[in-house]
Design an enzyme around this catalytic site. Structure first.
Site, PDB file in Angstrom:
ATOM      1  N   GLY A 130      50.732  39.141  36.982  1.00  0.00           N
ATOM      2  CA  GLY A 130      49.895  37.949  36.945  1.00  0.00           C
ATOM      3  C   GLY A 130      48.421  38.227  36.765  1.00  0.00           C
ATOM      4  CG  HIS A 170      54.070  28.606  43.237  1.00  0.00           C
ATOM      5  ND1 HIS A 170      53.928  29.312  44.411  1.00  0.00           N
ATOM      6  CD2 HIS A 170      54.674  29.453  42.372  1.00  0.00           C
ATOM      7  CE1 HIS A 170      54.431  30.523  44.256  1.00  0.00           C
ATOM      8  NE2 HIS A 170      54.889  30.634  43.031  1.00  0.00           N
ATOM      9  CB  SER A 184      55.724  35.194  48.402  1.00  0.00           C
ATOM     10  OG  SER A 184      54.948  35.451  49.551  1.00  0.00           O
ATOM     11  CB  CYS A 237      60.456  31.165  51.362  1.00  0.00           C
ATOM     12  SG  CYS A 237      59.248  31.499  52.663  1.00  0.00           S
ATOM     13  CB  THR A 273      63.947  33.861  42.378  1.00  0.00           C
ATOM     14  OG1 THR A 273      62.553  33.908  42.056  1.00  0.00           O
ATOM     15  CG2 THR A 273      64.736  34.304  41.165  1.00  0.00           C
ATOM     16  CG  ASP A 307      56.815  31.339  39.468  1.00  0.00           C
ATOM     17  OD1 ASP A 307      56.866  31.299  40.715  1.00  0.00           O
ATOM     18  OD2 ASP A 307      55.865  31.849  38.856  1.00  0.00           O
ATOM     19  CB  SER A 318      59.879  46.946  41.350  1.00  0.00           C
ATOM     20  OG  SER A 318      60.937  46.683  42.240  1.00  0.00           O
ATOM     21  CG  ASP A 346      77.529  28.958  52.193  1.00  0.00           C
ATOM     22  OD1 ASP A 346      78.428  28.296  51.638  1.00  0.00           O
ATOM     23  OD2 ASP A 346      77.717  30.071  52.707  1.00  0.00           O
TER      24      ASP A 346
END
Length: 610
Positions: free
Chosen positions: A223, A250, A272, A274, A277, A297, A388, A517
């Site tokens: 970024g 976001h 982040s 949480c 994705t 995102d 990464s 789930d």
């Protein structure tokens, strides 16, 4: 203006846009590159760049049978993540940047950065990268041009955006575009040998909201350097959105299809770590339900006649690799299977494949780690860097929603906010209305754990709407934009929900299994929108009842689910002072509606706690 004025240009400029050509010519005089190349966005160009970077040692070509047309990059250990301390919002007035951003006077910052930019591309090629945010078919697209001396950035931009000649044609002879300058800050003198990952210890990532410019220096990573991502799609776009009456958020965008074939669309904001994705690419565990991903995102949300519509401005996934596996996120793993993926700072196996912590199966007996060193399971360090990444096109995903290429977007039925809380916040709650939901989003926070070295365990890390590092202007005005959108949209606005996958029991175990789930919670959200289920009234809103969740086939004890759905007033009372201080910190531009909603929350807590 003739193209001859652009020193070092390879061939004829494929544009007649004088504003663009003049800007490039000025940049050439500042950066002093050896050559200037307009990129076309073709596969042949990508392949050629990849070959050059393999030869230069920047990329490693992976095993063609296991990872076709895929490459591994290893960054400099000093250049591995976004650097928020070196990220600036340079508005004309400091108060317009607000308390959540670093600020510097715009002209002073440009003067300072110009000193670093001067001659910074010596011995390198400057690439002209035209790109389109969102589908190229949009009749009124948001466009940009990035000038960069990094081939890695060019290759990443081809995956992450609609980039190249089509975008340049969209800009046309007279079109406007966001100007993005980027240099890794590593000039090469004649005869000087290059390094595998050029960068500079001095870094700046700077946004100029009034002029819609982005200037980046010193970093080649993520970024910081792929300027279409957070810099444009959130920081600059959030400014555009406020000015033009829309929202840049976001958020993931998820398409959920019930057994009858009816589709619903959910946008969700999570800080982040949480599970954002994983939710974007969820594989539902409830029979008959399926999910597709529109975006993982970023969402641009605009009002239309019948509701709020979301578009994903990106074209690819730039995902955190560690922890991704066929159990936690099978869709991400399957998206990478056909290849065409750029990996950064993961480990390399002896047979030319990649590996990271949390991947399926046991760790190999030997690896080359992200810094190029030998690694075995006995090694003290991680084989892959915790930040990464994999970079891969969305249309390669087996779960890609066809609508991701629709410029009109998808109509949003629900918005979710969620942090990582061991207590206090229930599994799923519907807020009372848009204003209440805005307040809940404004106070979104995650509890600190022992893993946070600098944090006091138990304190809250606030992250309003999960946008803390990305709001391109004053956070109070950003919240006002939410209120304004709600006022304009009225009853057409989607319902807002608060979720928390991370509730723990007294013994520290997770009360909810999460991952696939979480589709059971999404089903309740849909049932609630459709008016099929009731709810318990708690201090925070309409909280789900355990008996209204579809728990068929779930191993989790019903007592754990019930505990995960509690909203203990005494725990909410513990947060009041912290939340009040945070609203004060956000400053005088926080809307009165947010304050009144917080006052109402405090009153409910007091009444329940009495």
């Amino acid at each position: 203006m003739t193209t001859a004025a652009i020193r070092g240009l390879q061939g004829e400029a494929p544009t007649k846009n004088k504003e663009l050509l003049n800007w490039i010519a000025d940049a050439v005089e500042l950066f002093q590159p050896e050559a200037v190349v307009f990129v076309d966005g073709s596969q042949a160009e990508w392949d050629r760049m990849a070959e050059d970077l393999v030869e230069a040692g920047t990329l490693i070509k992976l095993n063609e049978e296991k990872r076709p047309n895929s490459y591994l990059a290893r960054s400099n250990p000093s250049d591995v993540a976004r650097v928020e301390s070196r990220t600036f919002i340079c508005s004309e007035k400091e108060e317009d940047a607000g308390p959540t951003n670093n600020w510097a006077p715009p002209q002073a910052m440009k003067d300072e950065m110009s000193k670093h930019y001067a001659g910074s591309m010596k011995g390198r090629t400057m690439y002209v990268v035209p790109f389109c945010m969102g589908p190229i078919s949009d009749p009124d697209p948001k466009l940009g041009v990035q000038l960069t001396d990094s081939e890695y950035v060019v290759m990443s931009m081809r995956i992450m955006t609609r980039m190249g000649i089509e975008a340049l044609d969209k800009i046309g002879a007279n079109g406007s575009f966001v100007r993005c300058l980027h240099s890794v800050g590593a000039p090469l003198e004649p005869g000087q040998e290059d390094v595998a990952w050029p960068c500079n210890d001095t870094k700046y990532i700077t946004q100029f909201p009034e002029t819609k410019e982005i200037w980046s220096y010193g970093s080649g990573y993520g970024g910081n350097a792929i300027l279409a991502k957070k810099c444009y799609a959130l920081r600059i776009a959030s400014v555009m959105a406020r000015e033009e009456g829309w929202m840049a958020e976001h958020m993931l965008i998820l398409k959920l299809i019930n057994p009858e074939g009816k589709a619903y669309h959910i946008a969700a904001a999570f800080p982040s770590a949480c599970g954002k994705t994983n939710l974007a690419m969820i594989t539902p565990t409830i029979p008959g339900w399926t999910a597709q991903v529109v975006g993982d995102d970023i969402a641009w949300l605009k009002l239309r006649e019948d509701g709020l519509y979301a578009v994903n401005p990106e074209n690819g996934f730039f995902g955190v690799a560690p922890g991704t596996n066929y159990a936690s996120n099978p869709i991400a793993m399957k998206t990478m299977e056909p290849g065409n993926t750029l990996f950064t700072n993961v480990a390399l196996t002896d047979d030319g494949d990649i590996w990271w912590e949390g991947m399926d199966g046991d760790a190999p007996a030997h690896l080359i780690d992200w810094m190029g060193n030998d690694w075995t399971p006995e090694s003290d360090e991680n084989a892959a860097h915790p930040n990464s990444r994999y970079c891969v096109a969305i249309d390669q995903s087996p779960a890609a929603a066809p609508e991701f290429n629709d410029w009109e977007g998808v109509k949003i039925d629900a918005i979710l906010f969620g942090g990582r809380r061991a207590d206090t916040v229930p599994l799923v709650t519907q807020t009372y209305d848009w204003e209440h939901g805005t307040m809940v989003g404004a106070l979104l926070a995650s509890g600190q754990t022992a893993a946070s070295a600098e944090a006091k365990v138990g304190t809250l890390r606030h992250d309003p709407m999960a946008m803390l590092p990305f709001i391109g202007y004053n956070a109070g005005e950003y919240l006002q934009n939410w209120i304004d959108m709600g006022n304009k949209g009225g009853d057409k606005m989607p319902s807002i929900f608060l979720v928390n996958w991370f509730r723990r029991g007294e013994d520290g175990r997770f009360l909810w299994p999460g991952f696939g789930d979480n589709s059971r919670v999404l089903k309740w959200v849909i049932d609630r929108i459709e008016g099929h289920v009731g709810a318990d009234e708690t201090v925070v809103g309409h909280t789900a009842k355990a008996e209204d969740l579809d728990l068929d086939g779930l191993d989790t004890p019903i007592e754990d689910v019930k505990e995960a759905l509690t909203a203990p007033a005494e725990q909410w009372a513990n947060d009041v002072e912290d939340n009040a201080e945070y609203l004060t910190f956000l400053g005088p531009r926080v809307p009165a509606e947010v304050h009144s909603q917080f006052d109402a929350l405090k009153a409910r807590i007091s009444a329940a706690h009495a």
